[in-house]
Design a protein around this motif. Structure first.
Motif, mmCIF file in Angstrom:
data_model
loop_
_atom_site.group_PDB
_atom_site.id
_atom_site.type_symbol
_atom_site.label_atom_id
_atom_site.label_comp_id
_atom_site.label_asym_id
_atom_site.label_seq_id
_atom_site.Cartn_x
_atom_site.Cartn_y
_atom_site.Cartn_z
ATOM 1 N N LEU A 5 -23.104 -41.582 -11.402
ATOM 2 C CA LEU A 5 -21.693 -41.918 -11.576
ATOM 3 C C LEU A 5 -21.283 -42.997 -10.582
ATOM 4 N N PRO A 6 -20.320 -43.828 -10.984
ATOM 5 C CA PRO A 6 -19.791 -44.801 -10.027
ATOM 6 C C PRO A 6 -19.120 -44.076 -8.860
ATOM 7 N N PRO A 7 -19.102 -44.702 -7.679
ATOM 8 C CA PRO A 7 -18.493 -44.055 -6.496
ATOM 9 C C PRO A 7 -17.047 -43.625 -6.732
ATOM 10 N N GLU A 8 -16.293 -44.412 -7.478
ATOM 11 C CA GLU A 8 -14.896 -44.057 -7.743
ATOM 12 C C GLU A 8 -14.809 -42.759 -8.545
ATOM 13 N N ALA A 9 -15.719 -42.586 -9.502
ATOM 14 C CA ALA A 9 -15.739 -41.366 -10.310
ATOM 15 C C ALA A 9 -16.150 -40.174 -9.457
ATOM 16 N N GLU A 11 -15.645 -39.820 -6.311
ATOM 17 C CA GLU A 11 -14.498 -39.519 -5.454
ATOM 18 C C GLU A 11 -13.448 -38.710 -6.212
ATOM 19 N N LYS A 12 -13.184 -39.097 -7.458
ATOM 20 C CA LYS A 12 -12.189 -38.375 -8.265
ATOM 21 C C LYS A 12 -12.662 -36.959 -8.568
ATOM 22 N N ILE A 13 -13.958 -36.782 -8.782
ATOM 23 C CA ILE A 13 -14.496 -35.438 -9.024
ATOM 24 C C ILE A 13 -14.297 -34.573 -7.787
ATOM 25 N N LEU A 104 -5.187 -36.705 -12.362
ATOM 26 C CA LEU A 104 -6.497 -37.113 -11.857
ATOM 27 C C LEU A 104 -7.577 -36.940 -12.927
ATOM 28 N N GLN A 105 -7.454 -35.897 -13.706
ATOM 29 C CA GLN A 105 -8.414 -35.658 -14.783
ATOM 30 C C GLN A 105 -8.339 -36.785 -15.825
#
Length: 130
Positions: A5-9, A11-13, A104-105
């Motif tokens: 996953l990308p780092p942004e994803a 982080e959101k997880i 956020l989801q």
């Protein structure tokens, strides 16, 4: 899977997991406040059935200390008021956490839907015919 996953994803997880923990903590606190409120309201209701001259005691740690009827009533009313405010605050906090979680989801779904190269939903890439 998370390694891809990308780092942004990622982080959101992690933020979603933190919010989920917060939601669980708030739910437990809310349940405890509801239970305490019910107990205090029941005690206040019972107090109405007791003669004002009856010797009463209240718990102070491990001790039972004699108290006056008026003081017991005032203490219970204060406790009920405080718990009602606490419960209201927890309900608002619960709503805010739920809103943050849903927002956020959605952000994560948008990020993954657009960044993973898969179909972006009805009418999006990959949805057409020949």
């Amino acid at each position: 899977m998370q390694g891809n996953l990308p780092p942004e994803a990622q982080e959101k997880i992690e933020q979603l997991q933190d919010l989920q923990e917060t939601a669980q903590e708030v739910a437990v606190q809310k349940q405890e406040a509801e239970s305490s409120l019910t107990e205090a309201q029941n005690a206040l209701d019972e107090l109405e059935n007791i003669d004002e001259e009856t010797t009463m005691y209240r718990s102070v740690g491990e001790l039972l200390v004699e108290t006056e009827y008026d003081q017991a009533e005032e203490d219970l009313e204060d406790k009920v008021d405080t718990l009602e405010i606490r419960l209201e605050t927890l309900e608002k906090q619960e709503g805010r956490v739920q809103d943050q979680f849903e927002s956020l989801q959605e952000e994560l779904e948008d990020l993954l839907g657009g960044g993973m190269g898969g179909p972006a939903g009805p009418g999006g890439p990959g949805a057409g015919g020949a």
